[in-house]
Design an enzyme around this catalytic site. Sequence first.
Site, PDB file in Angstrom:
ATOM      1  N   ASP A  69       0.874  -1.175   0.000  1.00 46.91           N
ATOM      2  CA  ASP A  69       0.000   0.000   0.000  1.00 46.91           C
ATOM      3  C   ASP A  69       0.914   1.228   0.000  1.00 46.91           C
ATOM      4  OD1 ASP A  69      -2.157   1.677  -0.063  1.00 46.91           O
ATOM      5  OD2 ASP A  69      -3.214   0.754   1.602  1.00 46.91           O
TER       6      ASP A  69
HETATM    7  C1  BGC Z   1      -5.093   3.176   0.234  1.00 48.93           C
HETATM    8  C2  BGC Z   1      -5.278   2.177  -0.879  1.00 48.93           C
HETATM    9  C3  BGC Z   1      -5.155   2.856  -2.213  1.00 48.93           C
HETATM   10  C4  BGC Z   1      -3.801   3.535  -2.270  1.00 48.93           C
HETATM   11  C5  BGC Z   1      -3.514   4.191  -3.607  1.00 48.93           C
HETATM   12  C6  BGC Z   1      -3.854   4.026   0.053  1.00 48.93           C
HETATM   13  O1  BGC Z   1      -3.810   5.076   0.943  1.00 48.93           O
HETATM   14  O2  BGC Z   1      -5.052   2.500   1.454  1.00 48.93           O
HETATM   15  O3  BGC Z   1      -6.512   1.529  -0.747  1.00 48.93           O
HETATM   16  O4  BGC Z   1      -5.311   1.925  -3.244  1.00 48.93           O
HETATM   17  O5  BGC Z   1      -3.728   4.521  -1.264  1.00 48.93           O
HETATM   18  O6  BGC Z   1      -4.307   5.276  -3.828  1.00 48.93           O
END
Ligand code: BGC
Length: 774
Positions: free
Chosen positions: A306
């Site tokens: 993530d």
């Molecule tokens: C979130 C993810 C997301 C990623 C990219 C993160 O902060 O937890 O779910 O896909 O950002 O935007």
Amino acid sequence: MTISKQKINKFYNMNKTFVLLILAGLSVFSFKPENEPKRQLDPAIEVKITDLLSKMTLDEKMGQLNQYTSHWEMTGPAPKGTSEQQLLEKIKSGLVGSMLNVTGADATRKTQKLAVENSRLKIPMIFGYDVIHGYQTMFPIPLAEASSWEPELARKSARVAAIETAASGIQWTFAPMVDIARDARWGRFMESSGEDPYLGSQFAAARVRGFQGDDLSASNTIAACVKHFAAYGFIEAGREYNTVDISESTLRNVVLPPFKAAADAGALTFMNAFNEIGGTPSTANTHLLRDILKGEWNFDGFVVSDWNSIGELLIHGVAADKKEAAELAIKAGSDMDMEGNCYVPNLKTLVEEGTVDVKVLDDAVRRVLRVKFLLGLFDDPYKYSDENKEKTLILTKENLQAAREAAKRSIVLLKNENQLLPLKKDGQKIVLIGELAADKDVPLGSWRAKAITGSAVSLLEGMKSAVAKPANLTYEKGPVYVSCKSLFTVQLDFNTTDRTGIDEAVAAAKKADVVVLTLGENCFQTGEGRSQTDIKLKGLQQELLEAVCAVNKNVVVVLMNGRPLDISWMANNVSSIVEAWHLGSEAGNAIADVLFGDYNPAGKLPASFPRSVGQVPIYYNHKNTGRPSDGEGNVFWSHYTDSPNDALFPFGYGLSYTTFAYSDLKISSETIAKGEKLEVSVTVKNTGKVAGEEVVQLYIRDLVGSISRPVKELKGFEKIALKSGESKLVRFTLGENDLAFWGLDHKFKAEPGDFKLWVGTNSVEGLETSFKLK
Ligand code: BGC
């Protein structure tokens, strides 16, 4: 945005000299998957990957595992490590295998060109984006869509979203989010399919199929990314990004089933969760990634971290520096580094000094390349970037029609005393009250990809087009309850004391035959980073509700929200409650369809509604405990002294404008042997005056197990349509797998013994029988 695009152009037109990298550390190896994968690996692709890997330098390999966000759109903390200029240089030298937040046919084409025309091996990049419930045509938030109990509907929405996403140059969505959610304080509840592993599994698989279609190499299918692996929904106290400490049993029996279903449906990628479990952050969790996902489940795609979750290993306190973080993450099985700046440059050093085996690196690179090959990016890196398709396939009439269909099917009727609903299109003076009723933005929901701000059909618009005469409907805004218009607003202001609008709303309510009152949440009150300690109506909403109820008995509340709310007062004091969530582009039309009876609501709650925040986490499939409540509130039993234990509205609950009667619950045998199937049938009759749909639900309870089992578990459901007076026989088949759980012996299996079985209209009402597994 414009400036950045110009910069890309300028950069692209600059001298296109190839940077020749020194072919150092080149190693040829034979790939040995950790287990036999489910998807038949394409031998031709595997040979091409082996060939490519043999030509790649360590730098180039590292590059394939590196993902950066564009600088012109961000979904996480602003990047610190790389300036925009440096980013473009890195792409040219093959150090960026993937980007997120580059959108549009033009921008993706130009960015792709930087990689394909300048990097030595011309490996295309893969572009990822958070397409959670639609790209520009917005569908209901995932929690809402799960209320339809129609996985096929979710498959169709995901298909439309994939077509729009692909048309704008993106090949990969960071969805579906399949986390089990039990705690309404958590802002990301809205992204989930609710509290149940069985329902969640059906939706997880359906969404993967919708995004990925049946031909991965087609230019309108995109890779799914199953997230967040794992247990993000179990953060302590519902506080965003907080610690998780759950047992292996909860992990296996509750958290993982939807992930497994998504993997079995062929999901190409997975994303780590931010949280730790019992001291190990998911990004460095070998047990999750290597033992379970890539081992037991034979997952052959890749795992992306993530946003900076590899970098956050330092902050969690399990890595001393970025190099150690990179080592932990790659060894654990995190293949791609999203915005962590940890893999580049450390992986090369880690391999050179022998800390990380090059085979570990090669396996990760192979997985990334495999996905790129499967998507057809090597055949045509630009096939997704098609300006013509972008103009014609996005936000079409058909897509909006699909969004309206999904929206109306996601609505749950929670209460309807004296058949106040459906409303009359004529002959009734209706006043619509509330800020949310005229809002054209809130219904689009949180995590809204490329939704055009303010583009939703408001409830006011929807009702205006439904009523027979304009005079039948008036509107009063009432007070403003929250000021929040952006995802990045740090603090939401609910503390308005400006009561302007309450008196006018009350005066209008007094004169009306029926009041339709919209209450709930701003869309940015939910989503990532939006945990709350309280789940009551915010601002002046409760005051408005009570004031309106004091002058009119016929109040219909339309709720727009992204999490279960504490609506205890409302449940006792208004005639009708319609749970409309955040329904997307066509929200207003869909709610009007339900309010005026053009569509008979059939949604059921995918999550329990607590009586108060003090009950959360609350879920129907809880354990019995050694001292279950005796229902009388006696002291030494598991209960509260100030509240009943049960939910205000239970899991699976939802009403219709008609009524259904269940009868003749039959099972094929009172005893089944291992390997045999149990056939279950029940007759459901529409006993009301209008046609309607009902979700018939089957639950079981394993009475005695080697570990305690939940008091009820959903094991089947079917949505059926019945005309007034019509009956249908509904059949279910239960096999050993449906009775199985992860037990003390660390195996999934069904244990012999007695089971109870219910078939009914929700998780607390149903016909009951029992059977034995020999
Ligand atoms: C979130 C993810 C997301 C990623 C990219 C993160 O902060 O937890 O779910 O896909 O950002 O935007």
